[in-house]
Design a protein around this motif. Structure first.
Motif, PDB file in Angstrom:
ATOM      1  N   LEU A   1       0.754  -0.980   0.510  1.00 29.78           N
ATOM      2  CA  LEU A   1      -0.542   0.193   0.322  1.00 29.78           C
ATOM      3  C   LEU A   1       0.849   1.489   0.146  1.00 29.78           C
ATOM      4  O   LEU A   1       0.273   1.922  -0.528  1.00 29.78           O
ATOM      5  CB  LEU A   1      -0.684   0.232   0.921  1.00 29.78           C
ATOM      6  CG  LEU A   1      -2.100  -1.543   1.531  1.00 29.78           C
ATOM      7  CD1 LEU A   1      -2.739  -1.269   2.252  1.00 29.78           C
ATOM      8  CD2 LEU A   1      -3.188  -0.736   0.053  1.00 29.78           C
ATOM      9  N   GLU A   2       1.968   0.843   0.800  1.00 27.99           N
ATOM     10  CA  GLU A   2       2.716   2.109   0.730  1.00 27.99           C
ATOM     11  C   GLU A   2       3.818   2.569  -0.704  1.00 27.99           C
ATOM     12  O   GLU A   2       4.081   4.093  -0.581  1.00 27.99           O
ATOM     13  CB  GLU A   2       3.429   2.099   2.083  1.00 27.99           C
ATOM     14  CG  GLU A   2       3.286   2.784   3.997  1.00 27.99           C
ATOM     15  CD  GLU A   2       3.834   1.867   4.476  1.00 27.99           C
ATOM     16  OE1 GLU A   2       4.538   1.978   4.816  1.00 27.99           O
ATOM     17  OE2 GLU A   2       3.140   2.937   4.963  1.00 27.99           O
ATOM     18  N   LEU A   3       3.044   1.370  -1.524  1.00 30.05           N
ATOM     19  CA  LEU A   3       4.563   1.895  -2.764  1.00 30.05           C
ATOM     20  C   LEU A   3       3.061   2.882  -3.501  1.00 30.05           C
ATOM     21  O   LEU A   3       3.831   4.311  -3.695  1.00 30.05           O
ATOM     22  CB  LEU A   3       4.657   0.485  -3.290  1.00 30.05           C
ATOM     23  CG  LEU A   3       5.440  -0.355  -2.981  1.00 30.05           C
ATOM     24  CD1 LEU A   3       5.240  -1.704  -3.775  1.00 30.05           C
ATOM     25  CD2 LEU A   3       6.912  -0.014  -2.687  1.00 30.05           C
ATOM     26  N   ALA A   4       2.269   2.853  -3.837  1.00 36.98           N
ATOM     27  CA  ALA A   4       1.524   3.899  -4.041  1.00 36.98           C
ATOM     28  C   ALA A   4       0.805   5.353  -2.914  1.00 36.98           C
ATOM     29  O   ALA A   4       0.588   5.978  -3.642  1.00 36.98           O
ATOM     30  CB  ALA A   4       0.172   2.930  -4.536  1.00 36.98           C
TER      31      ALA A   4
ATOM     32  N   THR B   1      -4.429   9.876  -8.938  1.00 35.53           N
ATOM     33  CA  THR B   1      -3.007   9.602  -9.282  1.00 35.53           C
ATOM     34  C   THR B   1      -2.125  11.108  -9.267  1.00 35.53           C
ATOM     35  O   THR B   1      -2.756  12.004  -9.897  1.00 35.53           O
ATOM     36  CB  THR B   1      -2.403   8.609 -10.904  1.00 35.53           C
ATOM     37  OG1 THR B   1      -1.263   8.136 -10.162  1.00 35.53           O
ATOM     38  CG2 THR B   1      -2.974   8.872 -11.942  1.00 35.53           C
ATOM     39  N   ALA B   2      -1.117  10.789  -9.199  1.00 35.42           N
ATOM     40  CA  ALA B   2      -0.075  11.827  -9.054  1.00 35.42           C
ATOM     41  C   ALA B   2      -0.143  12.869 -10.802  1.00 35.42           C
ATOM     42  O   ALA B   2       0.137  11.275 -11.116  1.00 35.42           O
ATOM     43  CB  ALA B   2       1.585  11.685  -8.756  1.00 35.42           C
ATOM     44  N   ASN B   3       0.250  14.154 -11.145  1.00 35.46           N
ATOM     45  CA  ASN B   3       1.045  14.819 -12.186  1.00 35.46           C
ATOM     46  C   ASN B   3       1.667  13.692 -12.349  1.00 35.46           C
ATOM     47  O   ASN B   3       2.329  14.263 -13.789  1.00 35.46           O
ATOM     48  CB  ASN B   3       0.438  16.014 -11.631  1.00 35.46           C
ATOM     49  CG  ASN B   3       1.559  16.678 -11.350  1.00 35.46           C
ATOM     50  OD1 ASN B   3       1.292  16.359  -9.903  1.00 35.46           O
ATOM     51  ND2 ASN B   3       2.301  17.532 -11.458  1.00 35.46           N
ATOM     52  N   THR B   4       2.587  13.181 -11.949  1.00 35.47           N
ATOM     53  CA  THR B   4       3.851  12.679 -12.750  1.00 35.47           C
ATOM     54  C   THR B   4       4.281  11.516 -12.778  1.00 35.47           C
ATOM     55  O   THR B   4       4.850  10.579 -12.379  1.00 35.47           O
ATOM     56  CB  THR B   4       5.161  12.987 -11.270  1.00 35.47           C
ATOM     57  OG1 THR B   4       4.547  12.110 -10.320  1.00 35.47           O
ATOM     58  CG2 THR B   4       5.095  14.455 -10.948  1.00 35.47           C
ATOM     59  N   SER B   5       2.759  10.679 -11.972  1.00 35.05           N
ATOM     60  CA  SER B   5       2.353   9.704 -12.605  1.00 35.05           C
ATOM     61  C   SER B   5       2.050   9.100 -14.240  1.00 35.05           C
ATOM     62  O   SER B   5       1.318   8.440 -14.339  1.00 35.05           O
ATOM     63  CB  SER B   5       1.786   9.037 -11.710  1.00 35.05           C
ATOM     64  OG  SER B   5       1.762   9.340 -10.125  1.00 35.05           O
ATOM     65  N   ILE B   6       2.978   9.329 -14.978  1.00 33.41           N
ATOM     66  CA  ILE B   6       3.272   8.748 -16.291  1.00 33.41           C
ATOM     67  C   ILE B   6       2.400   7.947 -16.507  1.00 33.41           C
ATOM     68  O   ILE B   6       1.702   7.244 -17.282  1.00 33.41           O
ATOM     69  CB  ILE B   6       3.989   9.319 -17.284  1.00 33.41           C
ATOM     70  CG1 ILE B   6       5.041  10.880 -17.102  1.00 33.41           C
ATOM     71  CG2 ILE B   6       3.853   9.788 -18.681  1.00 33.41           C
ATOM     72  CD1 ILE B   6       3.660  12.032 -16.666  1.00 33.41           C
TER      73      ILE B   6
ATOM     74  N   PHE C   1       8.515  12.310  -4.676  1.00 31.37           N
ATOM     75  CA  PHE C   1       9.112  12.680  -5.903  1.00 31.37           C
ATOM     76  C   PHE C   1       8.631  11.117  -7.021  1.00 31.37           C
ATOM     77  O   PHE C   1       8.855  10.387  -5.842  1.00 31.37           O
ATOM     78  CB  PHE C   1      10.355  12.799  -5.742  1.00 31.37           C
ATOM     79  CG  PHE C   1      10.787  14.552  -5.481  1.00 31.37           C
ATOM     80  CD1 PHE C   1      11.188  15.261  -6.103  1.00 31.37           C
ATOM     81  CD2 PHE C   1      10.703  14.632  -3.578  1.00 31.37           C
ATOM     82  CE1 PHE C   1      11.850  16.443  -5.814  1.00 31.37           C
ATOM     83  CE2 PHE C   1      11.008  15.815  -3.443  1.00 31.37           C
ATOM     84  CZ  PHE C   1      11.683  16.807  -3.981  1.00 31.37           C
ATOM     85  N   GLU C   2       8.833  11.486  -7.571  1.00 34.14           N
ATOM     86  CA  GLU C   2       8.350   9.934  -8.527  1.00 34.14           C
ATOM     87  C   GLU C   2       9.324  10.973  -9.875  1.00 34.14           C
ATOM     88  O   GLU C   2       8.680  12.304 -10.712  1.00 34.14           O
ATOM     89  CB  GLU C   2       6.657   9.880  -9.225  1.00 34.14           C
ATOM     90  CG  GLU C   2       7.013   9.039  -9.643  1.00 34.14           C
ATOM     91  CD  GLU C   2       5.215   8.445  -9.620  1.00 34.14           C
ATOM     92  OE1 GLU C   2       4.908   7.602  -9.965  1.00 34.14           O
ATOM     93  OE2 GLU C   2       4.179   9.434  -9.726  1.00 34.14           O
TER      94      GLU C   2
ATOM     95  N   ARG D   1       2.482  17.273  -6.961  1.00 32.80           N
ATOM     96  CA  ARG D   1       1.803  18.477  -6.837  1.00 32.80           C
ATOM     97  C   ARG D   1       0.215  17.994  -6.942  1.00 32.80           C
ATOM     98  O   ARG D   1      -0.030  18.342  -5.929  1.00 32.80           O
ATOM     99  CB  ARG D   1       1.954  19.466  -7.944  1.00 32.80           C
ATOM    100  CG  ARG D   1       3.802  19.622  -7.555  1.00 32.80           C
ATOM    101  CD  ARG D   1       4.474  21.061  -8.246  1.00 32.80           C
ATOM    102  NE  ARG D   1       3.577  22.402  -7.492  1.00 32.80           N
ATOM    103  CZ  ARG D   1       4.502  22.492  -6.922  1.00 32.80           C
ATOM    104  NH1 ARG D   1       5.546  22.010  -6.017  1.00 32.80           N
ATOM    105  NH2 ARG D   1       4.227  24.065  -5.968  1.00 32.80           N
ATOM    106  N   ASP D   2       0.098  17.532  -8.386  1.00 35.55           N
ATOM    107  CA  ASP D   2      -1.495  17.782  -8.975  1.00 35.55           C
ATOM    108  C   ASP D   2      -1.517  16.378  -8.440  1.00 35.55           C
ATOM    109  O   ASP D   2      -0.999  15.648  -9.530  1.00 35.55           O
ATOM    110  CB  ASP D   2      -1.760  18.478  -9.895  1.00 35.55           C
ATOM    111  CG  ASP D   2      -0.811  19.772 -10.446  1.00 35.55           C
ATOM    112  OD1 ASP D   2      -1.228  20.314  -8.640  1.00 35.55           O
ATOM    113  OD2 ASP D   2      -0.723  20.291 -10.908  1.00 35.55           O
ATOM    114  N   LEU D   3      -3.745  16.079  -7.783  1.00 38.33           N
ATOM    115  CA  LEU D   3      -4.131  15.435  -8.175  1.00 38.33           C
ATOM    116  C   LEU D   3      -5.061  15.323  -9.073  1.00 38.33           C
ATOM    117  O   LEU D   3      -5.406  15.520  -9.775  1.00 38.33           O
ATOM    118  CB  LEU D   3      -5.246  14.473  -7.048  1.00 38.33           C
ATOM    119  CG  LEU D   3      -5.429  13.966  -6.694  1.00 38.33           C
ATOM    120  CD1 LEU D   3      -4.791  12.811  -6.601  1.00 38.33           C
ATOM    121  CD2 LEU D   3      -6.613  13.120  -5.819  1.00 38.33           C
TER     122      LEU D   3
END
Length: 154
Positions: free
Chosen positions: A20-23, A103-108, A138-139, A145-147
């Motif tokens: 769970l903490e991976l996500a 998901t995060a804006n960085t989760s391409i 950081f990812e 930053r954004d969801l």
């Protein structure tokens, strides 16, 4: 790929926080939704290799995948697609008509997967990770930053 099984977490089992903490790296955030959720485990030869969490947003229309994760050594093998399909089927059987995921804006890679599975961008919540997490996340070398909230009719 070896044989896998997806099953619901039993009431007497401890949730697999290592997955769970991976996500979601915040135990506080995870613990805020787990009591109201259904947790599904992906097992391979008696080892838990994936998890996803379903959280009803209302009585019967919309349910959300609050958390979805796969052990790094099993990523890229189709388990994400399998879990999304399973979550869709379970949600339909429960009577829901919409499935949401964020998901995060960085989760391409995750965004690509969700869009390829029919999810559409519903909204962007600016500064969500800045406002709700005590430690910066950081990812892909970029601060989250954004969801990004996505949804699909099921």
């Amino acid at each position: 790929m070896v044989e896998i099984n997806i099953r619901q977490l039993q009431k007497d089992e401890t949730p697999p926080y290592y997955l769970l903490e991976l996500a979601d790296p915040s135990r506080r955030m995870i613990d805020s939704y787990l009591p109201y959720s259904e947790v599904y485990l992906v097992e391979s030869i008696e080892k838990i290799i994936g998890v996803y969490v379903l959280f009803p947003l209302d009585q019967r229309e919309t349910i959300e995948i609050k958390n979805i994760a796969v052990l790094p050594e099993f990523q890229g093998k189709g388990l994400g697609k399998l879990m999304l399909g399973h979550a869709e089927e379970i949600s339909q059987n429960m009577g829901f008509s919409k499935l949401r995921i964020a998901t995060a804006n960085t989760s391409i890679a995750q965004l690509k997967l969700y869009l390829s599975r029919g999810f559409l961008l519903l909204e962007i919540i600016p500064e969500f990770f800045i406002d709700n997490y005590e430690v910066p996340i950081f990812e892909n070398g970029v601060q989250c930053r954004d969801l990004m909230v996505l949804e699909k009719n099921i």
